[in-house]
Design a protein around this motif. Structure first.
Motif, PDB file in Angstrom:
ATOM      1  N   GLY A 127       0.843  -1.198   0.000  1.00 62.51           N
ATOM      2  CA  GLY A 127       0.000   0.000   0.000  1.00 62.51           C
ATOM      3  C   GLY A 127       0.878   1.247   0.000  1.00 62.51           C
ATOM      4  N   SER A 128       0.214   2.366  -0.124  1.00 63.45           N
ATOM      5  CA  SER A 128      -1.202   2.631   0.016  1.00 63.45           C
ATOM      6  C   SER A 128      -1.973   2.310  -1.270  1.00 63.45           C
ATOM      7  N   MET A 129      -3.094   1.610  -1.112  1.00 67.67           N
ATOM      8  CA  MET A 129      -3.903   1.294  -2.272  1.00 67.67           C
ATOM      9  C   MET A 129      -4.600   2.548  -2.821  1.00 67.67           C
ATOM     10  N   PHE A 130      -5.002   3.425  -1.912  1.00 65.60           N
ATOM     11  CA  PHE A 130      -5.675   4.677  -2.270  1.00 65.60           C
ATOM     12  C   PHE A 130      -5.123   5.774  -1.373  1.00 65.60           C
ATOM     13  N   ASN A 131      -5.542   7.001  -1.591  1.00 62.60           N
ATOM     14  CA  ASN A 131      -5.133   8.079  -0.688  1.00 62.60           C
ATOM     15  C   ASN A 131      -5.619   7.760   0.720  1.00 62.60           C
ATOM     16  N   SER A 132      -4.691   7.821   1.659  1.00 65.71           N
ATOM     17  CA  SER A 132      -5.008   7.410   3.030  1.00 65.71           C
ATOM     18  C   SER A 132      -5.219   8.613   3.946  1.00 65.71           C
ATOM     19  N   PRO A 133      -6.378   8.681   4.611  1.00 65.69           N
ATOM     20  CA  PRO A 133      -6.625   9.785   5.555  1.00 65.69           C
ATOM     21  C   PRO A 133      -5.648   9.794   6.720  1.00 65.69           C
ATOM     22  N   THR A 134      -5.178   8.609   7.137  1.00 67.89           N
ATOM     23  CA  THR A 134      -4.279   8.544   8.296  1.00 67.89           C
ATOM     24  C   THR A 134      -2.813   8.691   7.906  1.00 67.89           C
ATOM     25  N   THR A 140       0.434   6.199  -3.484  1.00 63.72           N
ATOM     26  CA  THR A 140      -0.478   5.114  -3.858  1.00 63.72           C
ATOM     27  C   THR A 140       0.211   4.188  -4.852  1.00 63.72           C
ATOM     28  N   ILE A 141      -0.206   2.944  -4.852  1.00 63.95           N
ATOM     29  CA  ILE A 141       0.418   1.934  -5.712  1.00 63.95           C
ATOM     30  C   ILE A 141      -0.644   1.319  -6.626  1.00 63.95           C
ATOM     31  N   PRO A 142      -0.218   0.711  -7.743  1.00 64.34           N
ATOM     32  CA  PRO A 142      -1.184   0.064  -8.640  1.00 64.34           C
ATOM     33  C   PRO A 142      -1.836  -1.138  -7.968  1.00 64.34           C
ATOM     34  N   LEU A 143      -3.128  -1.290  -8.160  1.00 61.88           N
ATOM     35  CA  LEU A 143      -3.856  -2.427  -7.579  1.00 61.88           C
ATOM     36  C   LEU A 143      -3.289  -3.762  -8.046  1.00 61.88           C
ATOM     37  N   LYS A 144      -2.781  -3.791  -9.276  1.00 64.52           N
ATOM     38  CA  LYS A 144      -2.309  -5.069  -9.844  1.00 64.52           C
ATOM     39  C   LYS A 144      -1.131  -5.649  -9.064  1.00 64.52           C
ATOM     40  N   ILE A 145      -0.466  -4.826  -8.241  1.00 65.69           N
ATOM     41  CA  ILE A 145       0.633  -5.347  -7.423  1.00 65.69           C
ATOM     42  C   ILE A 145       0.126  -6.436  -6.484  1.00 65.69           C
ATOM     43  N   ILE A 160      -3.433  -2.427   2.207  1.00 61.93           N
ATOM     44  CA  ILE A 160      -3.645  -1.365   3.192  1.00 61.93           C
ATOM     45  C   ILE A 160      -3.640   0.005   2.511  1.00 61.93           C
ATOM     46  N   GLY A 161      -4.355   0.944   3.117  1.00 64.80           N
ATOM     47  CA  GLY A 161      -4.264   2.324   2.682  1.00 64.80           C
ATOM     48  C   GLY A 161      -5.483   2.859   1.966  1.00 64.80           C
ATOM     49  N   GLY A 162      -6.291   3.613   2.689  1.00 68.03           N
ATOM     50  CA  GLY A 162      -7.423   4.286   2.082  1.00 68.03           C
ATOM     51  C   GLY A 162      -8.564   3.389   1.653  1.00 68.03           C
ATOM     52  N   ILE A 163      -8.580   2.159   2.145  1.00 67.38           N
ATOM     53  CA  ILE A 163      -9.638   1.215   1.745  1.00 67.38           C
ATOM     54  C   ILE A 163     -10.930   1.557   2.490  1.00 67.38           C
ATOM     55  N   ASN A 164     -12.025   1.604   1.735  1.00 67.64           N
ATOM     56  CA  ASN A 164     -13.325   1.880   2.357  1.00 67.64           C
ATOM     57  C   ASN A 164     -14.417   1.074   1.668  1.00 67.64           C
ATOM     58  N   ASN A 165     -15.652   1.221   2.138  1.00 64.87           N
ATOM     59  CA  ASN A 165     -16.725   0.371   1.601  1.00 64.87           C
ATOM     60  C   ASN A 165     -17.134   0.751   0.175  1.00 64.87           C
ATOM     61  N   ALA A 180      -6.504  -4.393   5.477  1.00 59.93           N
ATOM     62  CA  ALA A 180      -6.267  -3.582   6.667  1.00 59.93           C
ATOM     63  C   ALA A 180      -7.050  -2.278   6.554  1.00 59.93           C
ATOM     64  N   VAL A 181      -7.845  -1.990   7.566  1.00 63.70           N
ATOM     65  CA  VAL A 181      -8.701  -0.800   7.541  1.00 63.70           C
ATOM     66  C   VAL A 181      -8.498   0.001   8.828  1.00 63.70           C
ATOM     67  N   ILE A 182      -8.425   1.303   8.666  1.00 64.28           N
ATOM     68  CA  ILE A 182      -8.275   2.192   9.824  1.00 64.28           C
ATOM     69  C   ILE A 182      -9.473   3.144   9.880  1.00 64.28           C
ATOM     70  N   SER A 183      -9.417   4.194   9.079  1.00 65.64           N
ATOM     71  CA  SER A 183     -10.439   5.250   9.153  1.00 65.64           C
ATOM     72  C   SER A 183     -11.862   4.748   8.940  1.00 65.64           C
ATOM     73  N   ASP A 184     -12.039   3.881   7.954  1.00 64.26           N
ATOM     74  CA  ASP A 184     -13.411   3.484   7.615  1.00 64.26           C
ATOM     75  C   ASP A 184     -14.068   2.626   8.699  1.00 64.26           C
TER      76      ASP A 184
END
Length: 209
Positions: A127-134, A140-145, A160-165, A180-184
């Motif tokens: 990660g980070s898979m997406f922009n992470s609030p924390t 951010t990295i490519p999902l294909k990794i 990990i990183g910026g994952i939400n529903n 791995a989820v933090i903020s959501d």
């Protein structure tokens, strides 16, 4: 077995006076792994908290992971330890002296993950898979990794990183073992129900495979 919802505490979102209640809610919702990530306290200040969280996790048959604190994890014989690049050079020492679950952040590097696998770590995180609030500065990295890692590694892979529903679908298409989820989780009005959403998602995916 390392799979399912992996929740990580946060100094701001899960302060010490409420962290145990928050963790219990996440476990009630089906979280399988809990990581204590405390960047503001010293080892002495969190020693009893580490033991409390570990006991709670064991009572739920969940895994407890301590973030970064190698000496404390070894001293308390924690169930698990997660480290990042600042400890890459110490992995052989850590593996020799720490008998629990050992996870390592590999960011966007499959090559680094392979090296860690050869050094007998138990799982790797990307990660980070997406922009992470924390961790807003994390790139951010490519999902294909994730899917590439699943093809090339034999140990479990964590996203990990910026994952939400709203973006979980695109992540799960890559077949990670853990999310791995933090903020959501911790920002939710109902931690238990939000955790249940992710846990049920994993169950559904497993049944479809």
């Amino acid at each position: 077995m390392l799979n399912g919802l992996y929740v990580i505490t946060d100094d701001r979102l899960t302060p010490k006076d409420s962290v145990l209640a928050s963790i219990k809610n996440a476990l009630d919702g089906g979280a399988k792994i809990v990581q204590l990530r405390d960047k503001i306290s010293n080892d002495e200040q969190i020693e009893s908290l580490v033991l409390d969280i570990q006991n709670i996790c064991r009572s739920y048959k969940a895994k407890f992971i301590l973030n970064d604190r190698v000496k404390l994890a070894i001293k308390l014989q924690c169930d698990g330890l997660h480290v990042g690049k600042s400890d890459y050079e110490n992995i052989e020492f850590i593996r020799k002296n720490f008998k629990g679950i050992l996870g390592v952040s590999c960011y966007d590097s499959i090559a680094q993950a392979k090296k860690m696998q050869n050094l007998k770590v138990d799982y790797v995180a990307f990660g980070s898979m997406f922009n992470s609030p924390t961790k807003p500065k994390s790139k951010t990295i490519p999902l294909k990794i994730l899917s590439q890692a699943k093809e090339e590694l034999s140990i479990p892979v964590c996203a990990i990183g910026g994952i939400n529903n709203k973006n979980i679908d695109t992540v799960m298409l890559q077949n990670p073992d853990m999310i791995a989820v933090i903020s959501d989780i911790w920002k939710s009005n109902n931690i238990k129900e939000q955790s249940k959403f992710y846990s049920n998602y994993f169950k559904r995916i497993s049944n479809e495979m």
